[in-house]
Design a protein around this motif. Structure first.
Motif, short mmCIF file in Angstrom:
data_model
loop_
_atom_site.label_atom_id
_atom_site.label_comp_id
_atom_site.label_asym_id
_atom_site.label_seq_id
_atom_site.Cartn_x
_atom_site.Cartn_y
_atom_site.Cartn_z
N VAL A 1 35.20 -9.47 3.98
CA VAL A 1 35.13 -11.25 4.18
C VAL A 1 36.29 -12.01 3.96
N ALA A 2 36.55 -11.60 2.60
CA ALA A 2 37.25 -12.25 1.41
C ALA A 2 38.82 -12.23 2.36
N PHE A 3 39.15 -10.64 1.99
CA PHE A 3 40.98 -10.52 2.60
C PHE A 3 41.10 -11.11 4.11
N GLU A 4 40.19 -11.47 5.49
CA GLU A 4 40.25 -12.10 6.09
C GLU A 4 40.78 -13.49 6.16
N TYR A 5 39.39 -14.19 5.45
CA TYR A 5 39.38 -15.29 5.34
C TYR A 5 40.14 -15.84 4.75
N ARG A 6 40.53 -15.39 3.51
CA ARG A 6 41.94 -16.13 2.58
C ARG A 6 42.95 -15.75 3.88
N TRP A 7 43.38 -15.84 4.57
CA TRP A 7 44.64 -15.06 5.74
C TRP A 7 44.69 -17.30 6.39
N LYS A 8 42.79 -17.35 6.46
CA LYS A 8 43.06 -18.50 7.20
C LYS A 8 42.98 -19.71 6.39
N THR A 9 43.21 -20.00 5.35
CA THR A 9 42.75 -21.62 4.79
C THR A 9 43.53 -21.52 4.00
N LYS A 10 44.01 -22.76 3.86
CA LYS A 10 45.24 -23.21 2.61
C LYS A 10 44.36 -23.54 1.30
N ARG A 11 43.62 -24.72 1.54
CA ARG A 11 42.15 -25.74 0.83
C ARG A 11 41.27 -24.88 -0.32
N TRP A 12 41.00 -23.29 0.96
CA TRP A 12 40.34 -22.72 -0.17
C TRP A 12 40.89 -21.90 -0.49
N LYS A 13 42.21 -21.18 -0.32
CA LYS A 13 42.90 -19.67 -0.74
C LYS A 13 42.31 -19.39 -2.17
N HIS A 14 42.11 -20.41 -3.15
CA HIS A 14 42.07 -19.47 -4.42
C HIS A 14 40.59 -19.52 -4.12
N VAL A 15 39.61 -20.23 -4.35
CA VAL A 15 38.31 -19.15 -3.80
C VAL A 15 38.11 -18.09 -3.49
N TRP A 16 38.59 -17.90 -2.02
CA TRP A 16 38.64 -16.16 -1.40
C TRP A 16 39.53 -15.20 -2.72
N SER A 17 41.30 -16.00 -2.86
CA SER A 17 40.77 -15.14 -4.33
C SER A 17 40.37 -14.38 -5.46
#
Length: 334
Positions: A99-115
Motif C-alpha cells: 500500500v505504501a509503495f503505491e500511495y507514496r506516488w499519489k501524494t506530495k503532502r504525505w509522501k514522507h509518511v508513506w516513505s
C-alpha cells in the motif's frame, strides 16, 4: 511410483522459497535502506529500480505457501500454529508495504509518511521472515501429528539472531542491487555501504552456522558425520569463493558481479539449511514422506505446476530483461 512425487514436490517448494528470497530480498532491502537516502528524489529513484518487478517477485511466496498447503497438508498444519504470530505479522507488513509503495506516488503532502511506512513494512517483513526461519531451524515440537509446543516457542535468542541476520543480508542485497542499477553519487554511496553490510552478513552467517548444529543432535550428526559431512564441508568453501567474488567486484566497481555473488551467498546458505533438514520437512521429526498428500493428489497438482511454473519463470525473466540496465534518474516507471 517410478519417481518419488513427495521429494519432487519438496524440491519445487524449496525452489519457490529460494526464488522468493533471491527476487524479493533486494526489494525488501531497498526499503530498509530508505532512511539513508538524502532526499525524497533519491527514494523515488530507489523505488523506480524495482517498480516494474516488485509485485511479481512476491508470486513465489504465494507459490511456496500455497504449495505447502496443497501437497504437504500435515506440515502446513504443524508449521502454521507454531509460527502464527511471525507469519501473520509478516503478511500484514507486506500488505502495508505494498500500500505504501503505491500511495507514496499519489501524494506530495504525505509522501514522507508513506516513505516511513515503506521502510517499516520492509523492516518488519524481513525481521519476521528471519524469526520464522530461526524457529523452524531450532525445531518444532510435534506429538500425535499435531503441534505440541507453546504460543511463544518461536521467540528465542536464536530466532532473533536469524531475524537480525536476514535484515542485514537483505540490506546487502538491496545495496548491491542499487550499485548495479544506479549511477553517480547514489551508486557510490551504496557501493561504500555494501562493504560493511557484506562483512556484517558474513559475520552473522558465521555465528548462526556455529549455533545451528547445537540446536538439535540430528544437525550435529549430519554436519560432522560422513557421508553428509562431505556435502556440508563444501558450503564454507563456496561461501569463501562467493565472498571473494563479491568484494573483488566492489573493488573493481563491476556493476553486476557483487549483486550476483551476494545472491549466491544466500543460495549457498539455503543449500546448507537443506542439508540440515533433509529428509525432514519440519525438523526435527516430521519427514517429507509423512507429511505428503496421497500420490494421486501430488500428481494432479504436479500437472498444474508443470504448466504454471515455466510460464511464471518466462514472464519473470522477460520482465527483468525488458527493464535491464541503469535506471534513468530523470524518468521513472511511475
Amino acid at each position: 511410483m517410478i519417481f518419488d512425487l513427495a521429494n519432487i514436490w519438496a524440491a519445487l517448494i524449496a525452489f519457490a522459497v529460494l526464488t522468493y528470497v533471491v527476487l524479493d530480498g533486494f526489494d525488501l532491502g531497498i526499503g530498509i535502506l530508505f532512511p539513508f537516502a538524502k532526499s525524497e528524489h533519491e527514494r523515488d529513484v530507489m523505488m523506480n529500480t524495482v517498480a516494474p518487478v516488485w509485485d511479481g517477485n512476491e508470486t513465489w511466496l504465494v507459490l511456496g505457501g500455497g504449495g505447502l498447503f496443497a501437497v504437504f497438508p500435515l506440515a502446513y498444519a504443524v508449521v502454521m500454529p507454531a509460527l502464527y504470530m511471525p507469519i501473520i505479522i509478516m503478511l500484514l507488513a507486506l500488505v502495508f508495504r505494498g500500500v505504501a509503495f503505491e500511495y507514496r506516488w499519489k501524494t506530495k503532502r504525505w509522501k514522507h509518511v508513506w516513505s516511513i511506512a515503506f521502510f517499516a513494512g520492509s523492516l518488519v517483513a524481513t525481521f519476521t521472515q528471519g524469526i520464522a526461519l530461526g524457529a523452524l531451524v531450532q525445531g518444532i515440537e510435534v506429538e500425535n501429528r499435531a503441534y505440541a509446543g507453546g504460543w511463544f516457542d518461536w521467540l528465542t535468542p536464536f530466532s532473533i539472531l536469524t531475524g537480525v541476520a536476514l535484515v542485514v543480508g537483505y540490506t546487502l542485497l538491496g545495496a548491491t542491487w542499487l550499485h548495479m542499477k544506479t549511477s553517480g553519487e547514489l551508486q557510490s554511496r551504496h557501493t561504500a555501504m555494501s562493504w560493511p553490510l557484506a562483512i556484517g552478513t558474513l559475520a552473522l552467517i558465521g555465528v548462526v552456522s556455529i549455533m545451528t548444529p547445537f540446536q538439535d543432535a540430528v544437525y550435529f550428526e549430519r554436519w560432522f558425520t560422513l557421508p553428509t559431512a562431505a556435502w556440508s564441508s563444501l558450503v564454507p568453501f563456496v561461501l569463501f569463493l562467493l565472498s571473494w567474488i563479491m568484494f573483488w567486484g566492489l573493488k573493481k566497481n563491476n556493476d553486476v558481479q557483487p549483486f550476483l555473488a551476494a545472491n549466491g551467498i544466500f543460495v549457498a546458505c539455503f543449500v546448507g539449511i537443506g542439508i540440515s533438514f533433509y529428509p525432514n520437512i519440519v525438523p526435527p521429526s516430521l519427514s517429507i514422506q509423512e507429511a505428503a498428500a496421497p500420490d494421486k493428489s501430488l500428481m494432479f497438482a504436479l500437472v498444474g505446476a508443470a504448466i504454471l511454473i515455466p510460464i511464471i519463470l518466462i514472464y519473470t525473466a522477460y520482465s527483468y530483461w525488458v527493464f535491464r540496465g541503469k535506471i534513468d534518474e530523470t524518468a521513472g516507471y511511475h
